[in-house]
Write a protein that holds these residues in place. Structure first.
Motif, short mmCIF file in Angstrom:
data_model
loop_
_atom_site.label_atom_id
_atom_site.label_comp_id
_atom_site.label_asym_id
_atom_site.label_seq_id
_atom_site.Cartn_x
_atom_site.Cartn_y
_atom_site.Cartn_z
N LYS A 115 27.82 38.14 42.25
CA LYS A 115 28.88 38.82 41.49
C LYS A 115 29.65 37.85 40.59
CE LYS A 115 27.85 42.44 43.72
NZ LYS A 115 27.13 43.52 43.02
N ARG A 116 29.45 36.55 40.80
CA ARG A 116 30.23 35.55 40.07
C ARG A 116 29.57 35.25 38.72
NH1 ARG A 116 34.23 33.32 43.15
NH2 ARG A 116 34.07 33.40 45.43
N LYS A 117 29.80 36.17 37.80
CA LYS A 117 29.14 36.04 36.48
C LYS A 117 30.03 35.38 35.45
CE LYS A 117 25.80 39.66 37.24
NZ LYS A 117 25.86 41.01 37.70
N SER A 118 31.26 35.06 35.82
CA SER A 118 32.16 34.37 34.90
C SER A 118 32.87 33.27 35.66
CB SER A 118 33.18 35.37 34.36
OG SER A 118 34.37 34.71 33.98
N VAL A 119 33.05 32.10 35.00
CA VAL A 119 33.76 31.03 35.70
C VAL A 119 35.27 31.23 35.65
CG1 VAL A 119 32.05 29.18 35.60
CG2 VAL A 119 33.52 29.60 33.62
N GLU A 120 35.71 32.02 34.67
CA GLU A 120 37.15 32.26 34.51
C GLU A 120 37.67 33.31 35.49
OE1 GLU A 120 39.46 31.01 32.21
OE2 GLU A 120 37.92 29.48 31.90
N ALA A 121 36.89 34.36 35.66
CA ALA A 121 37.40 35.50 36.43
C ALA A 121 37.37 35.20 37.93
CB ALA A 121 36.57 36.74 36.12
N PRO A 122 38.43 35.56 38.61
CA PRO A 122 38.52 35.23 40.03
C PRO A 122 37.99 36.34 40.93
CG PRO A 122 40.58 36.19 39.31
CD PRO A 122 39.66 36.22 38.12
N ILE A 123 37.83 36.00 42.18
CA ILE A 123 37.75 37.01 43.23
C ILE A 123 39.07 36.91 44.00
CG2 ILE A 123 36.63 37.64 45.41
CD1 ILE A 123 33.95 37.00 44.07
N ILE A 124 39.69 38.05 44.23
CA ILE A 124 40.99 38.07 44.91
C ILE A 124 40.78 38.50 46.36
CG2 ILE A 124 43.33 39.03 44.89
CD1 ILE A 124 42.78 37.61 42.29
N PHE A 125 41.29 37.71 47.28
CA PHE A 125 41.19 38.03 48.70
C PHE A 125 42.55 38.51 49.20
CE2 PHE A 125 37.00 36.18 49.50
CZ PHE A 125 36.85 35.35 48.40
N LEU A 126 42.62 39.76 49.61
CA LEU A 126 43.84 40.28 50.22
C LEU A 126 43.66 40.17 51.73
CD1 LEU A 126 44.33 43.56 48.10
CD2 LEU A 126 45.16 41.26 47.60
N ILE A 127 44.52 39.37 52.36
CA ILE A 127 44.29 39.05 53.78
C ILE A 127 45.57 39.30 54.58
CG2 ILE A 127 43.56 37.24 55.40
CD1 ILE A 127 42.09 35.85 53.16
N ASP A 128 45.39 39.91 55.75
CA ASP A 128 46.52 40.14 56.66
C ASP A 128 47.19 38.80 56.96
OD1 ASP A 128 48.16 40.51 58.97
OD2 ASP A 128 46.99 42.29 59.50
N ASP A 129 48.52 38.76 56.83
CA ASP A 129 49.21 37.46 56.98
C ASP A 129 49.20 36.92 58.41
OD1 ASP A 129 51.19 38.99 58.16
OD2 ASP A 129 52.74 38.57 56.66
N VAL A 130 48.70 37.69 59.39
CA VAL A 130 48.56 37.10 60.74
C VAL A 130 47.51 35.99 60.73
CG1 VAL A 130 49.25 39.16 62.05
CG2 VAL A 130 46.83 38.74 61.62
N PHE A 131 46.66 35.98 59.70
CA PHE A 131 45.60 34.95 59.65
C PHE A 131 46.04 33.70 58.89
CE2 PHE A 131 43.12 38.88 60.30
CZ PHE A 131 42.50 38.52 61.49
#
Ligand SMILES: [Fe+2]
Length: 377
Positions: A48-64
């Motif tokens: 899925k990483r077809k652009s070096v600029e565009a990020p992947i955003i990880f939404l993570i429960d703050d207990v971790f």
């Protein structure tokens, strides 16, 4: 969760026969299951990483936050982790703020959203993925099939089992006017990662209440008027798994595996049928008092023996076996207008009542009846 429209809802005339307009619903196209499979997230995201600029955003429960799980998240330089508290039910405002934040920080649309946590985080990930590609506010999309454009790629990674949010085509949000899902073909995850090891260390009560969400999905689906062989096949399997987990003495790892699959099958069961009385009334509790979904279901379900006699009897055995004491007096200080608010929210969920009580459900339930149940809670 699970605010699907019944597949029986629309009927059309074909020739002289009336045939139901069956719902053609999406399933999660890719799923990986197994202890430690979280470690494959990097290779899953790589194509899925077809652009070096565009990020992947990880939404993570703050207990971790600060735990070893975070060091295992396969981050590229432009990626971002956003920690989110799951103390409260997900809200439309919260989705809009997250979308604004992501849009303002990055020039390009993210390549994907990855939600890691319980139902709250999974629902937020689904909603953010939709709203990054759709205009306006998320509250405008609460309802059925209102989403115009496909969501961006999104991955769901549950860390607690039971809600079925990992398989559903809805994301239930608390809005200014209603608690309702964004039900759409674009809501469903593109990829789900089922790693039972991630559910280690969930506090016992949370484990129980979230597991009971799954159990109640099974009872409400299997006892509903919308039941069909598709729903039944998943619902019966999920119920069997729930009985194993909550009434037998399984090894911990077997219990984790089975509850994760119970959640999946329970979600699949309601995808093609509907939930019922406990969910409708639990939505009222949640809307007025902010009661979390799993515990809200339990608070209501304990008083529903006239609707689900066998289900409630088994529920009581599970409560006893695990020494769970449900809170009391939750509604004791409420005013008449508070009760009216909860009753109105509950009764507005027509498909749930129709599933529970049939097409003429309004003849079988009244605001007074709902009030008498709420007053016991
Ligand atoms: Fe639920």
């Amino acid at each position: 969760m699970a605010m699907e429209v019944s597949n029986k809802e629309n009927e059309e005339q074909i020739g002289t026969e009336v045939t139901p307009n069956y719902r053609n619903f999406p399933m999660v196209p890719r799923v990986i299951f197994g202890n430690g499979c979280f470690n494959q997230l990097g290779e899953i995201l790589l194509p899925k990483r077809k652009s070096v600029e565009a990020p992947i955003i990880f939404l993570i429960d703050d207990v971790f936050e600060g735990t070893s799980l975070i060091s295992r998240v396969p981050l590229f330089p432009n990626d971002q982790i956003i920690f989110i508290s799951a103390e409260e039910e997900p809200k439309t405002d919260q989705v809009d703020i997250l979308v604004k934040q992501v849009r303002s920080e990055f020039k390009e649309l993210p390549l994907g959203i990855v939600g890691i946590g319980g139902g709250t985080l999974l629902d937020l990930a689904k909603a953010v993925a939709i709203m990054l590609n759709n205009k306006g506010k998320s509250e405008e999309y609460q309802g059925w099939d209102l989403v115009k454009k496909p969501s961006i790629y999104h991955v769901g990674i549950p860390t607690i089992s039971g809600t079925g949010a990992e398989v559903s085509r809805t994301t239930v949000l608390l809005g200014p006017e209603k608690k309702l899902g964004i039900n759409s073909d674009y809501t469903t995850f593109d990829q789900v990662i089922l790693d039972p090891d991630l559910t280690k260390g969930v506090p016992k009560e949370q484990w129980f209440y979230t597991g009971m969400d799954c159990y109640i999905h099974c009872v409400e689906s299997l006892n509903g008027t919308f039941l069909n062989a598709f729903s039944q096949s998943y619902g019966e399997k999920a119920l069997e798994l729930c009985k194993d987990v909550f009434l037998e003495d399984l090894e911990e790892s077997e219990s984790r595996d089975k509850l994760m699959m119970a959640s999946w099958h329970g979600g699949m069961s309601i995808a093609y049928s509907q939930v019922g009385v406990a969910h409708a009334m639990s939505y009222g509790l949640s809307y007025l008092l902010g009661v979390r979904h799993g515990i809200g279901n339990c608070l209501v379900f304990q008083y529903l023996e006239e609707f689900y006699p066998e289900g409630v009897a088994l529920f009581n055995k599970m409560i006893e076996k695990h020494n769970i004491s449900l809170p009391k007096g939750v509604c004791s200080d409420l005013t008449d207008s508070d009760f009216d608010i909860m009753i109105n929210v509950a009764l507005s969920l027509e498909p749930l009542w129709e599933n529970a009580l049939g097409a003429e459900w309004e003849k079988h339930i009244s605001p007074e009846k709902l009030k008498s149940i709420y007053q016991k809670i």
